[in-house]
Design an enzyme around this catalytic site. Sequence first.
Site, PDB file in Angstrom:
ATOM      1  N   LYS A  73      -7.127   2.336  -0.820  1.00  0.00           N
ATOM      2  CA  LYS A  73      -7.769   3.335   0.219  1.00  0.00           C
ATOM      3  C   LYS A  73      -6.780   3.438   1.417  1.00  0.00           C
ATOM      4  O   LYS A  73      -6.689   4.506   2.039  1.00  0.00           O
ATOM      5  CB  LYS A  73      -9.097   2.866   0.372  1.00  0.00           C
ATOM      6  CG  LYS A  73     -10.071   3.809   1.018  1.00  0.00           C
ATOM      7  CD  LYS A  73     -11.312   3.533   0.972  1.00  0.00           C
ATOM      8  CE  LYS A  73     -12.077   2.221   1.563  1.00  0.00           C
ATOM      9  NZ  LYS A  73     -12.014   0.879   0.887  1.00  0.00           N
ATOM     10  N   THR A  75      -4.010   2.110   1.583  1.00  0.00           N
ATOM     11  CA  THR A  75      -2.467   2.822   1.364  1.00  0.00           C
ATOM     12  C   THR A  75      -2.492   4.339   1.442  1.00  0.00           C
ATOM     13  O   THR A  75      -1.707   4.914   2.109  1.00  0.00           O
ATOM     14  CB  THR A  75      -2.178   2.213   0.030  1.00  0.00           C
ATOM     15  OG1 THR A  75      -2.235   1.047   0.049  1.00  0.00           O
ATOM     16  CG2 THR A  75      -0.659   2.526  -0.234  1.00  0.00           C
ATOM     17  N   LYS A 107      -8.577 -11.832  -1.379  1.00  0.00           N
ATOM     18  CA  LYS A 107      -8.503 -10.108  -0.940  1.00  0.00           C
ATOM     19  C   LYS A 107      -7.101  -9.637  -0.366  1.00  0.00           C
ATOM     20  O   LYS A 107      -6.473  -8.757  -0.950  1.00  0.00           O
ATOM     21  CB  LYS A 107      -9.361  -9.636  -0.142  1.00  0.00           C
ATOM     22  CG  LYS A 107      -9.218  -7.944   0.102  1.00  0.00           C
ATOM     23  CD  LYS A 107     -10.222  -7.628   0.936  1.00  0.00           C
ATOM     24  CE  LYS A 107     -10.310  -5.916   1.461  1.00  0.00           C
ATOM     25  NZ  LYS A 107      -9.132  -5.878   2.311  1.00  0.00           N
ATOM     26  N   TRP A 411       2.632   5.256  -2.419  1.00  0.00           N
ATOM     27  CA  TRP A 411       3.070   3.991  -2.382  1.00  0.00           C
ATOM     28  C   TRP A 411       4.634   3.721  -2.815  1.00  0.00           C
ATOM     29  O   TRP A 411       5.038   2.943  -2.011  1.00  0.00           O
ATOM     30  CB  TRP A 411       2.271   3.249  -3.492  1.00  0.00           C
ATOM     31  CG  TRP A 411       2.287   1.799  -3.664  1.00  0.00           C
ATOM     32  CD1 TRP A 411       1.626   0.824  -2.939  1.00  0.00           C
ATOM     33  CD2 TRP A 411       3.365   1.015  -4.542  1.00  0.00           C
ATOM     34  NE1 TRP A 411       2.180  -0.483  -3.221  1.00  0.00           N
ATOM     35  CE2 TRP A 411       3.074  -0.327  -4.293  1.00  0.00           C
ATOM     36  CE3 TRP A 411       4.410   1.538  -5.222  1.00  0.00           C
ATOM     37  CZ2 TRP A 411       3.899  -1.203  -4.627  1.00  0.00           C
ATOM     38  CZ3 TRP A 411       4.915   0.303  -6.039  1.00  0.00           C
ATOM     39  CH2 TRP A 411       4.798  -0.974  -5.790  1.00  0.00           C
TER      40      TRP A 411
END
Length: 558
Positions: A73, A75, A107, A411
């Site tokens: 999210k 990214t 995380k 990405w």
Amino acid sequence: MAPKSDIEIARAAQKRPIQEIGEALGIGSEHLLPYGHDKAKVSQHFIDGLADRPDGKLILVTAINPTPAGEGKTTTTVGLGDGLNAIGKKAAICIREASLGPNFGMKGGAAGGGYAQVVPMEDMNLHFTGDFHAITSAHNLLSAMIDNHVYWGNEQEIDTRRVTWRRVLDMNDRALRQVTTSLGGVANGFPRETGFDITVASEVMAILCLASDLSDLQDRLGAMIVAYRRDKTPVYARDIKADGAMTVLLRDAMQPNLVQTLENNPAFVHGGPFANIAHGCNSVIATKTALKLADYVVTEAGFGADLGAEKFMNIKCRKAGLAPDCVVLVATVRAMKMNGGVAKADLGTENVDAVKAGCANLGRHIENVTGFGVPVVVGINHFAGDTDAEVQAVKDYVAGQGAEAILCKHWADGSKGMTEMATRVAEIADGGSANFSTLYPDDMGLMEKIETVAQKIYRAGSVSADSKVRKQLAEWEEQGHGALPVCMAKTQYSFSTDPTQRGAPEGFDLPVREVRLSAGAGFVVAICGEIMTMPGLPRQPAAESIRIGPDGEVEGLF
């Protein structure tokens, strides 16, 4: 050659001086309070002068329920901001700051990934500009002043069995969930049970992210309920005379932080309330400032749309007078397969049937978001192993839901992989088709608000709450708190309170175990199922592999 890691990409970034990033938004260097060369705070004085400017378009990035497969999210938020700038739009992004607890736990960080990152990544994921430390200090100052007040005669007649204000620490530490303080004799005060929450679960954090200025901040801090007397009347932080000193500690933290993306576009990174115990959005002041300075602002809300987007709409937008123009709902082929029953180890194998079976979760979120009157476009966050047939299966499913899905390769390719999505989002935002409305009105009863979210967003068949919970809600309504929105605290992994129930369950019972009044933040928290406000570290925490390398740089953070 192996692909570069996030941290390797971030270190290779060609960063510009933060003054140049500010100038591109029209912020003069005299209005930036620099923290080194690549990050700065924007002065409150400058922000105060923006009030008469028109607002840009607000774009929310949210996601399906998170899975171990990953959704991306943040990214996507960063990539979309870069993509909008790449097609000639003036855009800024607004995201939350990272908590040290998850960074050293499981995380990881919160700066995006691949070629869609915010930098300086290491600073952002560690101490950054010290905002979380200031919040921790302000919170614990109040804790100390409560115990001190009791020690020196207890003028407010606090019932020490009913002190609701705990302490906080920005770290995962299960040993501190329940503690006994003031042991050791008369000189150390009166022993009582209390505990620690993680800093991001503090009401002070929620208040910082909802306050409009320092005056509003102090008013909200003063309105926090910290304890009850024997006659059950509340004791507020202002009764302990802590609100002024707390505001002083938060003066700098209240000012938004400005940094940049890998492509040198502006990013406001400010605040970080938990998305399941609080409202899970970056600060109102950062979002509003960005809207005055950019034509498009891309922001995100924590976890899946059932938590983050719902609270963004019903709490943040309601309280701040905001209205989103478009929502991007992030999904991955991998997560669809996992929702369709595929084990994590088998996600690399093509399985179109599993993709189709797992799309129910995505469909539920599309329906929920459009229910707020906001157009939604699905962003398929691309992974290298995704096949054309799997991607097409998602696109076909989304088309059947009356929406559209666009493949996003930010990405791997940065803004070049986001051109199609950026173009479409700008068209939707400019088209003016949004007709935003909250899910429920202010004057609805608190229990009815809880039931409305449970039934319309989660698709619960019933809500169970014992007489103690219902009586407490009724008392708060009598005390004038009935117009507050509700903040649902539940697992992020499912629409239900059972984290193993993936997909789109319906007809289940939603148990409300406890309710808490966050009078300063301005919402009522409904705790559904088991929710931890102080996480623990996993068996092998990330901290085990984080160290300073031979060149003096951080290793193992990613």
